[in-house]
Enzyme design. Structure first.
Site, PDB file in Angstrom:
ATOM      1  N   SER A 174       7.213  -4.403  27.097  1.00 41.63           N
ATOM      2  CA  SER A 174       7.457  -4.119  25.759  1.00 41.63           C
ATOM      3  C   SER A 174       8.265  -5.073  24.956  1.00 41.63           C
ATOM      4  CB  SER A 174       8.078  -2.538  25.468  1.00 41.63           C
ATOM      5  OG  SER A 174       8.335  -2.378  24.175  1.00 41.63           O
ATOM      6  N   ASP A 326      -1.942  -5.914  20.435  1.00 39.00           N
ATOM      7  CA  ASP A 326      -2.340  -5.335  19.025  1.00 39.00           C
ATOM      8  C   ASP A 326      -3.828  -5.716  18.784  1.00 39.00           C
ATOM      9  OD1 ASP A 326      -0.109  -4.355  18.808  1.00 39.00           O
ATOM     10  OD2 ASP A 326       0.744  -6.038  17.736  1.00 39.00           O
ATOM     11  N   LYS A 353       0.636   3.411  20.321  1.00 30.91           N
ATOM     12  CA  LYS A 353       0.880   2.653  19.200  1.00 30.91           C
ATOM     13  C   LYS A 353       0.891   3.629  17.808  1.00 30.91           C
ATOM     14  CE  LYS A 353       1.065  -1.292  21.835  1.00 30.91           C
ATOM     15  NZ  LYS A 353       2.462  -1.796  21.509  1.00 30.91           N
TER      16      LYS A 353
END
Ligand code: S3P
Length: 447
Positions: A174, A326, A353
């Site tokens: 992350s 993403d 998300k």
């Protein structure tokens, strides 16, 4: 309901070939960091090409609440006059970060080692997302927090009065966790170290160095070891934000979905920690040329020329996930039209998300006649060239789910409907007119 008014349903129908140039907005990750690092610097930071999407505007407002001067000159040009490392003032009201996980998590890191208290909230999507992954390492610096169950927002963070430097191995790949720890480390004495097993986007490291911090990255047996020397004086910079590869993904994939298309997408950031989708598309057989490769504002950039052509399904290596995390929703939409299965494993981060993106893509694809298989950390899309369409997709306040299904509709036999186009504002405010200029056939629907 979207967070900013009533739901705006839309549909997307089979499109004529897409032609033209697609000027996508500035990079969202770099835009947030420009405002935050500008606020933590002494003197003036001038930013051009800032993404003026709602997520970034909310970060700008937050920086004002912490005492920085943030001014829009117009057309993506912004000026920030910062307060310096350790100079944040205590905000008098609640900090509302809207839909932005990056905004809230980086700002929490940036304030955690100052002797101030702030309360954070966001929209229904952000209030459902895990914040323990941020508050756990911030506690090691001496910060305290009280939030809802699971550390969820609204959450109050009490900054450390005498912060300690921290050595922290991120438990999941992350960039937001890594960045929160590094930003907290700025106001701690000594060296703060973050160790990550897999490379996540490195904009924070590059930009901290650009603002004058001493920061190094070493590859060791432990992983990538990033070391920041605390309490630097950061000085204001001039930043040209490159165009966002995650936003470019939509016109690029749309050109690959719609027969006969040829689209140029200029000035797209090619940072290797962000470009996994393009590698995958080329493995699928996509005709993408990288023209005019250059450096802009310290980031590699290229113009992408994309031509339609038949694609085959591929297996995406799990190790590539951080560099395209993403982009799995739009890849899943494209995979529906490829020949054979596209196998996406090692993607459990997608479940936390803006919404549970594995579930949202799986349900939306099924509603449009696409065969999928789904597990806790994988999604397999069985491509079949022709997609029936005709289904309605729930977007769950998630901009990338909304844009992915608007793109799928451009190649489907029947219109694809989304329940709400509102969330697209967060990252790509011009998405609808830009795609319509290329040739997309979108229609506003009644709620
Ligand atoms: C981001 C990091 C990623 C990404 C997000 C932006 C950033 O999140 O999904 O859209 O700017 O640092 P994680 O850190 O949760 O992987």
């Amino acid at each position: 309901m979207s967070s900013h008014g009533p739901a705006r349903p839309m549909s997307s129908r089979k499109s004529a070939p897409l032609k033209g140039d697609a000027l996508v907005p500035g990079d969202k990750s770099i835009s947030h960091r420009s405002l935050i690092l500008g606020a933590l610097s002494v003197g003036e930071t001038r930013i051009s090409g800032l993404l003026e999407g709602q997520d970034v505007l909310d970060t700008g407002k937050a920086m004002q609440a912490f005492g920085a001067q943030v001014e829009r000159l117009g057309g993506g040009e912004w000026v920030v006059n910062g307060v310096g490392v350790g100079g944040f003032a205590e905000p008098s009201g609640v900090i509302d970060c809207g839909n932005a996980g990056t905004g809230v998590r980086l700002i929490m890191g940036a304030m955690a080692t100052s002797p101030i208290t702030a309360t954070f909230t966001g929209d229904a999507s952000l209030r459902a997302r895990p914040m323990g992954r941020i508050t756990d390492p911030l506690k090691l610096f001496g910060a305290e927090s009280v939030g809802r169950e699971g550390g969820r927002l609204p959450l109050t963070l009490v900054g450390a009065k005498s912060p300690l430097p921290v050595r922290y191995a991120t438990p999941m790949p992350s960039a937001q966790v890594k960045s929160a720890v590094l930003l907290a480390g700025l106001n701690a004495p000594g060296k703060t170290v973050v160790i990550e097993q897999e490379a996540t986007r490195d904009h924070t490291e590059r930009m901290l160095a650009g603002f004058g911090a001493e920061i190094t990255t070493e590859i060791t047996d432990e992983g990538r070891v990033i070391t920041l020397k605390g309490q630097p004086e950061l000085t204001g910079q001039t930043i040209a934000v490159p165009r966002d590869p995650s936003s470019a993904a939509f016109p690029v994939v749309a050109a690959l979905l719609v027969e006969g298309s040829e689209v140029l997408v200029p000035g797209i950031g090619q940072n290797p920690t962000r470009n996994g989708l393009f590698t995958t598309l080329i493995e699928m057989g996509a005709d993408i040329r990288f023209e005019n490769e250059r450096l802009e504002g310290g980031e590699p950039v290229a113009d992408l020329r994309v031509r339609f052509g038949p694609l085959k399904g591929v297996e995406v290596p799990p190790a590539r996930a951080p560099s395209m995390i993403d982009e799995y929703p739009i890849l899943a939409a494209l995979a529906a039209t490829a020949e054979g299965p596209t196998i996406m494993r090692g993607i459990k981060e997608m479940r936390v998300k803006e919404c549970d993106r594995i579930d949202a893509m799986a349900r939306g694809l099924e509603a449009n006649g696409v065969k999928i298989e789904e597990g806790e950390d994988f999604l397999i899309v069985h491509g079949a060239r022709k997609v029936a369409g005709g289904g309605t997709c729930e977007t769950h306040l998630d901009h990338r789910i909304a844009m992915s299904f608007m793109c799928l509709g451009m190649a489907a036999e029947n219109p694809v409907k989304i329940d709400d186009a509102g969330p697209i504002e967060t990252s790509f405010p011009d998405f609808i007119p830009l795609m319509e200029r290329l040739g997309a056939s979108f229609r506003r629907e009644n709620a």
